[in-house]
Design a protein around this motif. Structure first.
Motif, short mmCIF file in Angstrom:
data_model
loop_
_atom_site.label_atom_id
_atom_site.label_comp_id
_atom_site.label_asym_id
_atom_site.label_seq_id
_atom_site.Cartn_x
_atom_site.Cartn_y
_atom_site.Cartn_z
N LEU A 54 -38.86 -18.06 103.47
CA LEU A 54 -38.03 -19.12 102.91
C LEU A 54 -38.67 -20.50 103.10
CD1 LEU A 54 -34.51 -17.82 103.95
CD2 LEU A 54 -35.48 -17.90 101.64
N ALA A 55 -39.27 -20.72 104.26
CA ALA A 55 -39.95 -22.00 104.50
C ALA A 55 -41.17 -22.16 103.60
CB ALA A 55 -40.36 -22.10 105.97
N MET A 56 -41.93 -21.09 103.43
CA MET A 56 -43.13 -21.17 102.59
C MET A 56 -42.77 -21.34 101.11
SD MET A 56 -45.63 -21.33 104.59
CE MET A 56 -46.94 -21.23 103.39
N ARG A 89 -50.50 -21.13 97.60
CA ARG A 89 -50.06 -20.27 98.70
C ARG A 89 -48.58 -19.93 98.61
NH1 ARG A 89 -53.19 -22.31 104.11
NH2 ARG A 89 -55.27 -21.98 103.28
N SER A 90 -47.78 -20.85 98.13
CA SER A 90 -46.35 -20.58 98.04
C SER A 90 -46.05 -19.47 97.04
CB SER A 90 -45.58 -21.85 97.67
OG SER A 90 -45.90 -22.26 96.35
N THR A 91 -46.93 -19.26 96.07
CA THR A 91 -46.75 -18.19 95.09
C THR A 91 -46.76 -16.83 95.76
OG1 THR A 91 -47.87 -19.55 93.45
CG2 THR A 91 -47.66 -17.22 92.93
N LEU A 92 -47.57 -16.68 96.80
CA LEU A 92 -47.62 -15.40 97.53
C LEU A 92 -46.27 -15.05 98.14
CD1 LEU A 92 -51.00 -15.88 99.43
CD2 LEU A 92 -50.58 -14.43 97.43
N ASP A 108 -43.46 -14.10 94.79
CA ASP A 108 -43.57 -13.02 93.82
C ASP A 108 -44.00 -11.68 94.40
OD1 ASP A 108 -42.91 -14.91 91.86
OD2 ASP A 108 -45.01 -15.47 91.61
N THR A 109 -43.77 -11.44 95.67
CA THR A 109 -44.18 -10.16 96.25
C THR A 109 -42.96 -9.39 96.75
OG1 THR A 109 -44.51 -11.09 98.46
CG2 THR A 109 -46.40 -11.13 96.98
N ALA A 110 -43.05 -8.09 96.64
CA ALA A 110 -41.94 -7.23 97.07
C ALA A 110 -41.64 -7.36 98.56
CB ALA A 110 -42.25 -5.78 96.70
N PRO A 111 -42.66 -7.38 99.45
CA PRO A 111 -42.32 -7.52 100.87
C PRO A 111 -41.58 -8.82 101.17
CG PRO A 111 -44.59 -6.78 100.64
CD PRO A 111 -44.09 -7.14 99.26
N ALA A 112 -42.03 -9.91 100.57
CA ALA A 112 -41.37 -11.20 100.80
C ALA A 112 -39.93 -11.16 100.30
CB ALA A 112 -42.14 -12.32 100.10
#
Length: 113
Positions: free
Chosen positions: A75-77, A84-87, A90-94
């Motif tokens: 959430l902070a990122m 870097r914030s895109t990682l 848009d990822t399932a683990p995140a």
């Protein structure tokens, strides 16, 4: 071994509810940080303090501390800008970390507010 045997009778002096509480793996600083943020959003009243404290206690019973930290990090990122914030968007683990936190927060909302 003898230290354990000497301390064993002290266990029976604890109230029954203290003997059955789960291990607290959320550090005090993390709990306080959550309560401060919650109170900022819900008012600086004694009632808000009680409800926000209840909420983090409920979240702690549902979500292990490592998962909580992962969700808070995501959430902070997501608040930052750049590649870097895109990682973290848009990822399932995140998304899974955040979804788990949101479910725990929903449960806390039902029980505490």
């Amino acid at each position: 071994m003898t230290r354990i045997l000497h301390a064993l009778p002290l266990l029976f002096l604890l109230p029954a509810e203290a003997q059955t509480l789960p291990v607290n793996d959320y550090p005090t600083e993390a709990r306080a940080d959550y309560v401060f943020g919650c109170m900022a959003a819900n008012g600086q009243t004694p009632d808000a303090l009680r409800r926000c404290s209840c909420a983090i206690d409920v979240i702690a019973t549902i979500l292990p501390y490592d998962a909580y930290v992962s969700a808070e990090t995501v959430l902070a990122m997501r608040q930052t800008s750049g590649e870097r914030s895109t990682l973290f968007r848009d990822t399932a683990p995140a998304n899974g970390f955040v979804a788990d936190l949101r479910r725990a927060e929903a449960e806390a909302e039902i029980l505490c507010f």
